[in-house]
Write a protein that holds these residues in place. Structure first.
Motif, PDB file in Angstrom:
ATOM      1  N   PHE A 112       0.839  -1.201   0.000  1.00 37.83           N
ATOM      2  CA  PHE A 112       0.000   0.000   0.000  1.00 37.83           C
ATOM      3  C   PHE A 112       0.876   1.254   0.000  1.00 37.83           C
ATOM      4  O   PHE A 112       0.642   2.197  -0.772  1.00 37.83           O
ATOM      5  CB  PHE A 112      -0.916  -0.011   1.221  1.00 37.83           C
ATOM      6  N   ALA A 113       1.896   1.268   0.866  1.00 33.65           N
ATOM      7  CA  ALA A 113       2.767   2.442   0.969  1.00 33.65           C
ATOM      8  C   ALA A 113       3.454   2.728  -0.364  1.00 33.65           C
ATOM      9  O   ALA A 113       3.545   3.888  -0.795  1.00 33.65           O
ATOM     10  CB  ALA A 113       3.793   2.231   2.071  1.00 33.65           C
ATOM     11  N   ALA A 114       3.930   1.672  -1.035  1.00 32.98           N
ATOM     12  CA  ALA A 114       4.623   1.866  -2.304  1.00 32.98           C
ATOM     13  C   ALA A 114       3.676   2.377  -3.384  1.00 32.98           C
ATOM     14  O   ALA A 114       4.008   3.305  -4.138  1.00 32.98           O
ATOM     15  CB  ALA A 114       5.274   0.557  -2.740  1.00 32.98           C
ATOM     16  N   LEU A 115       2.491   1.781  -3.489  1.00 38.49           N
ATOM     17  CA  LEU A 115       1.526   2.234  -4.486  1.00 38.49           C
ATOM     18  C   LEU A 115       1.071   3.659  -4.200  1.00 38.49           C
ATOM     19  O   LEU A 115       0.911   4.476  -5.123  1.00 38.49           O
ATOM     20  CB  LEU A 115       0.319   1.293  -4.520  1.00 38.49           C
ATOM     21  N   ALA A 116       0.846   3.983  -2.919  1.00 36.38           N
ATOM     22  CA  ALA A 116       0.386   5.322  -2.558  1.00 36.38           C
ATOM     23  C   ALA A 116       1.405   6.377  -2.963  1.00 36.38           C
ATOM     24  O   ALA A 116       1.040   7.463  -3.436  1.00 36.38           O
ATOM     25  CB  ALA A 116       0.108   5.398  -1.064  1.00 36.38           C
ATOM     26  N   GLN A 117       2.695   6.069  -2.799  1.00 29.41           N
ATOM     27  CA  GLN A 117       3.718   7.037  -3.174  1.00 29.41           C
ATOM     28  C   GLN A 117       3.778   7.255  -4.680  1.00 29.41           C
ATOM     29  O   GLN A 117       4.111   8.355  -5.144  1.00 29.41           O
ATOM     30  CB  GLN A 117       5.080   6.575  -2.645  1.00 29.41           C
ATOM     31  N   ARG A 118       3.448   6.226  -5.472  1.00 27.15           N
ATOM     32  CA  ARG A 118       3.501   6.345  -6.935  1.00 27.15           C
ATOM     33  C   ARG A 118       2.207   6.887  -7.537  1.00 27.15           C
ATOM     34  O   ARG A 118       2.208   7.334  -8.688  1.00 27.15           O
ATOM     35  CB  ARG A 118       3.805   4.978  -7.568  1.00 27.15           C
ATOM     36  N   ALA A 119       1.138   6.830  -6.790  1.00 25.83           N
ATOM     37  CA  ALA A 119      -0.167   7.222  -7.331  1.00 25.83           C
ATOM     38  C   ALA A 119      -0.190   8.711  -7.671  1.00 25.83           C
ATOM     39  O   ALA A 119       0.477   9.524  -7.019  1.00 25.83           O
ATOM     40  CB  ALA A 119      -1.266   6.902  -6.329  1.00 25.83           C
ATOM     41  N   PRO A 120      -0.950   9.108  -8.700  1.00 23.36           N
ATOM     42  CA  PRO A 120      -1.083  10.536  -9.008  1.00 23.36           C
ATOM     43  C   PRO A 120      -1.767  11.270  -7.863  1.00 23.36           C
ATOM     44  O   PRO A 120      -2.543  10.693  -7.104  1.00 23.36           O
ATOM     45  CB  PRO A 120      -1.944  10.545 -10.278  1.00 23.36           C
ATOM     46  N   THR A 121      -1.482  12.554  -7.729  1.00 22.01           N
ATOM     47  CA  THR A 121      -2.018  13.326  -6.606  1.00 22.01           C
ATOM     48  C   THR A 121      -3.534  13.481  -6.684  1.00 22.01           C
ATOM     49  O   THR A 121      -4.163  13.822  -5.687  1.00 22.01           O
ATOM     50  CB  THR A 121      -1.356  14.706  -6.536  1.00 22.01           C
ATOM     51  N   SER A 122      -4.117  13.236  -7.847  1.00 21.43           N
ATOM     52  CA  SER A 122      -5.577  13.262  -7.936  1.00 21.43           C
ATOM     53  C   SER A 122      -6.201  12.072  -7.208  1.00 21.43           C
ATOM     54  O   SER A 122      -7.384  12.083  -6.881  1.00 21.43           O
ATOM     55  CB  SER A 122      -6.025  13.255  -9.403  1.00 21.43           C
TER      56      SER A 122
END
Length: 425
Positions: A112-122
């Motif tokens: 989750f932490a890794a995906l959250a960091q890569r996710a677009p700010t939208s």
């Protein structure tokens, strides 16, 4: 960010298009649902829960989606049957659609932490990225909870259920049931953090705190519907009730209040929340809480003393004080009834919010004007919240008198406020 490798049952699940009988990746909700349901079912079973086998149903609630539809953020729930001692299990999730299918992670896990960091700010805002990263870093520090009880400071609520599991009997006994006086049933945030609704029908709120802890609130009525909302300690969440929006049971109005670290429930045994240190009974729902020589059991009322470091007498100021851009704010605490000078191990807890916390200099000012430096500016520190406990040798100052937390902004472009602070002698 470096993470410990988890066992395969906790790994990110990717469903290929072929396994779903499609020729190409799909952005459809059913495909996403399958991915998230499989992931949370595996997680639940690995934790020893039998809730998934109860067959009460699941929810996958998409709360945000990127313009192209290839990133989503939301909550997911395994519902509980409407029987005593059953409670839903819920997670936040981030998911990305790749050429191989949907890739997802549940909150509290490295995935989750890794995906959250890569996710677009939208889909995951910069503020959320900082909160999630701070929560993950702090989980290994075994810090005091820094939590208030989930109601107004100074008020007393009844313990109607001592330490027990989130779903009743199963350990760890992470939860407590609290009932208000009829005049005020307002459930409040136990500490500042980012809040999220979990069940689609509301009634269930999770707050992720950047000090490594997460708090959970169930049975809420007239609740807010936060979607990553930054809350302050004491902000309104909802009212106690008997609502069971995702299953379970409730015989009378109360809030089911629980403590987590990462994705795991944490025993309340020996944890201090609201000035009380909790202990288990011989069975679930027994036990109670201690404060000094005072003990409260199930059926007793406990006053909320706010966040407190165990082992001493604590004085707190929870009133907000603004810190202007390139300005400073001071929050006072008047100490009485403590003989002699302050200790060589004076504990100072500071809760400060700011657009760029590296701009801040924190000082403790003693009753006679002696200044103790707590925190120097750190220009590269772009965090937004300070939840820190400092230990200072203040033996050259009298204990009694007015102490002040002075917060100075030394660089431009950001402002903030002192949320709360405390002294423990």
């Amino acid at each position: 960010m470096r993470h410990r490798r988890l066992s395969t049952v906790f790994a990110v699940i990717v469903l290929s298009a072929a396994s779903m009988g499609a020729a190409a990746p799909s952005a459809s909700q059913p495909d996403l649902d399958s991915t998230v349901v499989q992931l949370m079912t595996a997680r639940s079973q690995a934790d020893g829960s039998r809730l998934a086998a109860a067959g009460a149903g699941t929810e996958v609630n998409v709360q945000r989606r990127s313009p192209r539809g290839d990133w989503v953020f939301g909550s997911s729930v395994i519902k509980a049957p409407n029987v005593e001692g059953a409670y839903p299990e819920g997670w936040l999730f981030v998911a990305q659609r790749t050429a191989a299918g949907w890739k997802a992670g549940l909150d509290g896990t490295p995935e989750f932490a890794a995906l959250a960091q890569r996710a677009p700010t939208s889909v995951v805002s910069d503020g959320e990225k900082r909160t999630f990263a701070g929560n993950a870093r702090a989980q290994t520090q075994a810090a005091p909870t820094g939590l208030s009880l989930p109601y107004q400071q100074g008020a007393s609520w009844k313990i109607i259920g001592g330490p027990h599991g989130w779903s009743g009997q199963p350990r760890p006994w992470s939860s407590i049931d609290l009932d208000s006086r009829a005049s005020d049933r307002s459930v409040l945030a136990a500490q500042s953090g980012r809040a999220y609704w979990v069940c689609s029908n509301g009634g269930h709120i999770r707050i992720i705190h950047d000090n490594g802890w997460t708090t959970e609130y169930y049975h809420l009525l007239n609740e807010i519907r936060p979607n990553g909302t930054q809350l302050k300690m004491g902000d309104y969440l909802g009212l106690t009730s008997t609502r069971i929006p995702c299953g379970g049971s409730a015989g009378s109005n109360h809030v089911h209040f629980a403590l987590k670290s990462g994705s795991s429930w944490v025993p309340l045994q020996d944890k201090t929340i609201g000035g009380w240190t909790y202990f288990e009974g011989s069975g679930a729902y027994g036990g109670g809480a201690r404060r000094g020589t005072t003990t409260r059991y199930v059926g007793d009322w406990i006053q909320n003393y706010g966040p407190e470091t165990p082992g001493g007498r604590t004085f707190e100021n929870a009133a907000n004080v603004d810190v202007a851009d390139l300005g400073q704010g001071e929050s006072p605490i008047t100490v009485t009834g403590v003989p002699g000078n302050a200790p060589a191990t004076l504990s100072v807890y500071a809760d400060v919010h700011h657009g760029w916390r590296g701009d801040l200099q924190l000082d403790l000012v003693g009753p006679t004007g002696v200044v103790y430096r707590l925190r120097d500016p750190a220009p590269a520190d772009d965090g937004t919240i300070i939840h820190e406990t400092y230990t200072k040798n203040a033996a050259d100052s009298p204990a009694n008198g007015t102490w002040r937390l002075r917060v100075k902004d030394v660089d431009s472009n950001h402002s903030g406020y002192i949320d709360a602070w405390s002294l423990t002698f």
